[in-house]
Design an enzyme around this catalytic site. Structure first.
Site, PDB file in Angstrom:
ATOM      1  CB  CYS A  50      -0.956  -0.009   1.226  1.00 21.14           C
ATOM      2  SG  CYS A  50      -2.088   1.460   1.247  1.00 21.14           S
ATOM      3  NE  ARG A  53       2.749   0.742   3.511  1.00 20.47           N
ATOM      4  CZ  ARG A  53       3.870   0.086   3.458  1.00 20.47           C
ATOM      5  NH1 ARG A  53       4.195  -0.222   4.838  1.00 20.47           N
ATOM      6  NH2 ARG A  53       4.715  -0.006   2.456  1.00 20.47           N
ATOM      7  CD1 TRP A 221      -7.167   8.292  -1.586  1.00 23.58           C
ATOM      8  CD2 TRP A 221      -8.278   8.512   0.461  1.00 23.58           C
ATOM      9  NE1 TRP A 221      -6.397   8.973  -0.579  1.00 23.58           N
ATOM     10  CE2 TRP A 221      -6.837   9.197   0.436  1.00 23.58           C
ATOM     11  CE3 TRP A 221      -9.063   8.812   1.632  1.00 23.58           C
ATOM     12  CZ2 TRP A 221      -6.599   9.746   1.654  1.00 23.58           C
ATOM     13  CZ3 TRP A 221      -8.584   9.387   2.761  1.00 23.58           C
ATOM     14  CH2 TRP A 221      -7.239   9.768   2.729  1.00 23.58           C
ATOM     15  CD  GLU A 226      -5.812   1.857  -6.202  1.00 25.51           C
ATOM     16  OE1 GLU A 226      -5.955   0.925  -5.725  1.00 25.51           O
ATOM     17  OE2 GLU A 226      -6.012   3.095  -5.594  1.00 25.51           O
TER      18      GLU A 226
END
Length: 345
Positions: A50, A53, A221, A226
């Site tokens: 991720c 973070r 979000w 992506e």
């Protein structure tokens, strides 16, 4: 957790003794609400893949360990959808259902994400999201009837132990969706593309201090890539790059014209533009990389090592323009984390 929250050594010793006693009696132990909240945040902080973070400590944790029926689980999921969506001002949220226990059946969510589009295949032709074909088929077998469009929102499916799975449609008001337009190309809206606003991962296992929570949907979000560089662009997903390139009038006869790069960039611009125009939270990959740099600095100040999976942290668009591309990361996975698990179906 006790050390991070500056608890006393005496408090730590007392709590550890309580845990040991409970383990001896039951073979497991129960987290306090405080432990659950901090553990879920730590799991995000430890998530190697991720890039977002920096905001781990802002995670909103809903403790739904008392939910025992399918109806109670559905109601909790609907509360999560409403709270996290927040009219577009997305709030990082996790809903944690009861952990695995020797005397209680596991609660499992069949969905990959709480909001996801169906996928249909007929004679080698695809409608919707190819990633969802298997789950869509399961929903159809359970009696769901999709409309057969490219953007049918799949139902929620919950299973408790060996009981038959139960299914519920997502209310339209809970499925925040963004129609995609481009700031310069008027024709882009005619493509009929859209995407849902909140990515709520619902098929991963949350582990905190050795305790397994098999149902713990969570969200942040979106980073625009992506959607614009993966979900809508990958050949095995919506495969929109050739169509966008054609509408742009690009020379697609040879790779050296870099038509794919040009079309990919404009697709990502459209995603960012549309989300921002509708007031739905999203971050571009350059800002996300800068935020990750700040996360690294914060962790260094806290005397914690940053772990990371480089192949996931680099954005799929222009990765070399970010500092992440030029670094190496230790890909050790800490045990308090989010883990992949076998599908329940």
């Amino acid at each position: 957790m006790f050390k991070e929250l500056n608890k006393s050594e005496a408090d730590i010793a007392i709590r550890l003794q309580h845990i040991e006693n409970e383990l001896a009696e039951q073979g497991t132990y129960t987290h306090t609400h405080e432990e659950l909240v901090h553990g879920a945040k730590m799991a995000w902080r430890n998530s190697n893949r991720c890039i977002g973070r920096l905001f781990w400590n802002s995670l909103n944790v809903f403790d739904e360990r008392q939910a025992a029926s399918e109806e109670e689980v559905f109601q909790a999921l609907e509360r999560h959808l409403e709270y996290a969506s927040n009219g577009g001002r997305i709030r990082p949220t996790i809903t944690v259902f009861r952990p695995s226990h020797p005397d209680k059946p596991d609660i499992r969510l069949w969905n990959h994400q709480l909001i996801r589009y169906a996928g249909y295949e007929e004679e080698g032709r695809y409608t919707g999201d190819p990633h969802s074909i298997e789950f869509t088929q399961k929903c159809l077998e359970l009696g769901w009837e999709g409309e057969g469009t490219d953007f049918d929102v799949l139902p929620l499916v919950v299973q408790i132990g060996d009981r038959p799975p139960e299914m519920r449609e997502v209310e339209p008001r809970l499925a925040l969706q963004v129609s995609l337009r481009h700031p310069e190309f008027d024709w882009f809206g005619d493509l009929g593309l859209k995407w849902y606003g909140v990515p709520i991962i619902s098929d991963m296992e949350l582990k905190i201090g050795g305790i397994s929570y098999k149902a713990a949907p969570f969200n942040g979000w979106y980073m625009e890539t992506e959607i614009g560089a993966r979900n809508l662009a990958d050949e095995n997903r919506y495969n929109q790059i050739p169509k966008v390139a054609s509408c742009m009038g690009l020379d697609t006869s040879r790779a050296a014209t870099l038509w794919k790069d040009k079309a990919l960039l404009e697709l990502n611009i459209a995603v960012l533009h549309s989300f921002k125009e509708m007031g739905v939270s999203i971050v571009d990959h350059h800002t996300a990389a800068q935020q990750f740099r700040l996360f690294e600095e914060n962790e260094k100040s806290a005397d914690r090592d940053v772990t990371g999976d480089w192949t996931w942290l680099i954005p799929p668009v222009s990765p070399a323009t970010t500092h992440i591309f030029h670094k190496e990361f230790d890909n050790t996975w800490h045990s308090t984390n989010y883990f992949y698990q076998d599908k329940p179906y």
